[in-house]
Design a protein around this motif. Structure first.
Motif, PDB file in Angstrom:
ATOM      1  N   GLY A 103      50.724  31.277  45.107  1.00 13.25           N
ATOM      2  CA  GLY A 103      49.708  32.300  44.902  1.00 13.25           C
ATOM      3  C   GLY A 103      49.638  33.401  45.915  1.00 13.25           C
ATOM      4  O   GLY A 103      48.808  34.312  45.789  1.00 13.25           O
TER       5      GLY A 103
ATOM      6  N   SER B 191      40.935  44.446  47.802  1.00 12.93           N
ATOM      7  CA  SER B 191      42.324  44.472  47.360  1.00 12.93           C
ATOM      8  C   SER B 191      43.161  45.361  48.267  1.00 12.93           C
ATOM      9  O   SER B 191      42.694  46.361  48.799  1.00 12.93           O
TER      10      SER B 191
ATOM     11  N   SER C   2      59.030  44.951  36.664  1.00  9.45           N
ATOM     12  CA  SER C   2      58.454  44.700  37.981  1.00  9.45           C
ATOM     13  C   SER C   2      59.575  44.385  38.958  1.00  9.45           C
ATOM     14  O   SER C   2      60.551  43.690  38.610  1.00  9.45           O
TER      15      SER C   2
ATOM     16  N   GLY D 250      56.643  42.223  42.741  1.00  8.06           N
ATOM     17  CA  GLY D 250      55.721  42.469  41.643  1.00  8.06           C
ATOM     18  C   GLY D 250      55.324  43.907  41.431  1.00  8.06           C
ATOM     19  O   GLY D 250      54.532  44.205  40.527  1.00  8.06           O
TER      20      GLY D 250
ATOM     21  N   GLY E 263      48.634  37.247  45.203  1.00  7.73           N
ATOM     22  CA  GLY E 263      47.936  37.341  43.929  1.00  7.73           C
ATOM     23  C   GLY E 263      46.466  37.009  44.063  1.00  7.73           C
ATOM     24  O   GLY E 263      45.913  36.920  45.164  1.00  7.73           O
ATOM     25  N   ASP E 264      45.832  36.820  42.917  1.00  6.16           N
ATOM     26  CA  ASP E 264      44.416  36.465  42.868  1.00  6.16           C
ATOM     27  C   ASP E 264      44.208  35.115  43.545  1.00  6.16           C
ATOM     28  O   ASP E 264      44.893  34.137  43.220  1.00  6.16           O
TER      29      ASP E 264
END
Length: 208
Positions: free
Chosen positions: A111, A152, A206, A186, A114-115
């Motif tokens: 992860g 972010s 991506s 990404g 990412g989120d």
């Protein structure tokens, strides 16, 4: 000087002096802006408060937690708690509701970038907040320190566009290959051809 606990892992002792109450493996503490002490009472599966007057109480609203092992509190009084049983990190606001902020519930390592809700980590380790409000998580079994960012991250690429040219006529040439790479995986890209006799494949994607 002892400020909480009588040396036994008994419960509850609420409403009395904190030094007369039992605590079950207190694994983490944090102070709120008013000076009240929050205790992660690990083996009793509770979050407990020691008020400024020295009394202790358990907040029943927090009892849906599995096993709180680490706590942190920001300057606004928002609580962050690591739940080893459910392997998630929750925030608790003034409404006393639990909101997941990190973790899928699974144990692992994934992860990054990412989120945080889609990340996996090990169940045990401490939490801390930095001056920017980022939450730091000690990922003990993965031998890493992870950060849950308060906002972010944005990236700016340079150059913003790449241009290539080719000449028409004669025999067709072999396809030309352009490889894209980035230190940040990404990132999306788009490619277009200015003339109909040129083609680009893939036109979107991506960067790995």
């Amino acid at each position: 000087t002892t400020v909480a606990g009588n040396g036994t892992a008994t419960y509850p002792g609420d409403g009395a002096k904190a030094t007369a109450a039992g605590l079950g493996y207190p694994s983490s503490i944090a102070l709120d802006p008013s000076g009240n002490l929050l205790i992660a009472d690990r083996t009793l599966f509770k979050l407990r408060w020691v008020n400024a007057d020295g009394t202790i109480h358990t907040e029943a609203a927090y009892d849906i937690l599995g096993q709180p092992t680490s706590v942190a509190i920001d300057g606004l009084g928002q609580i962050f708690v690591r739940d080893a049983y459910n392997n998630r990190v929750y925030s608790i606001g003034t409404d006393k509701k639990l909101n997941p902020v990190a973790g899928t519930g699974a144990v692992g390592f994934s992860g990054d970038g990412g989120d945080a809700l889609g990340a996996t980590f090990s169940p045990y380790g401490t939490l801390a907040l930095d001056r920017s409000g980022n939450l730091l998580l000690a990922d003990r079994d993965n031998n890493r320190i992870r950060a849950i960012l308060a906002s972010s991250v944005s990236y700016e690429l340079s150059p913003l566009a790449l241009r290539f040219s080719a000449s028409s006529g004669g025999l067709g040439s072999s396809p030309q290959v352009v490889e894209l790479s980035s230190a940040v995986s990404g990132l999306p890209f788009n490619a277009t051809a200015s003339d109909a006799w040129l083609s680009v494949s893939p036109a979107t994607g991506s960067i790995p």
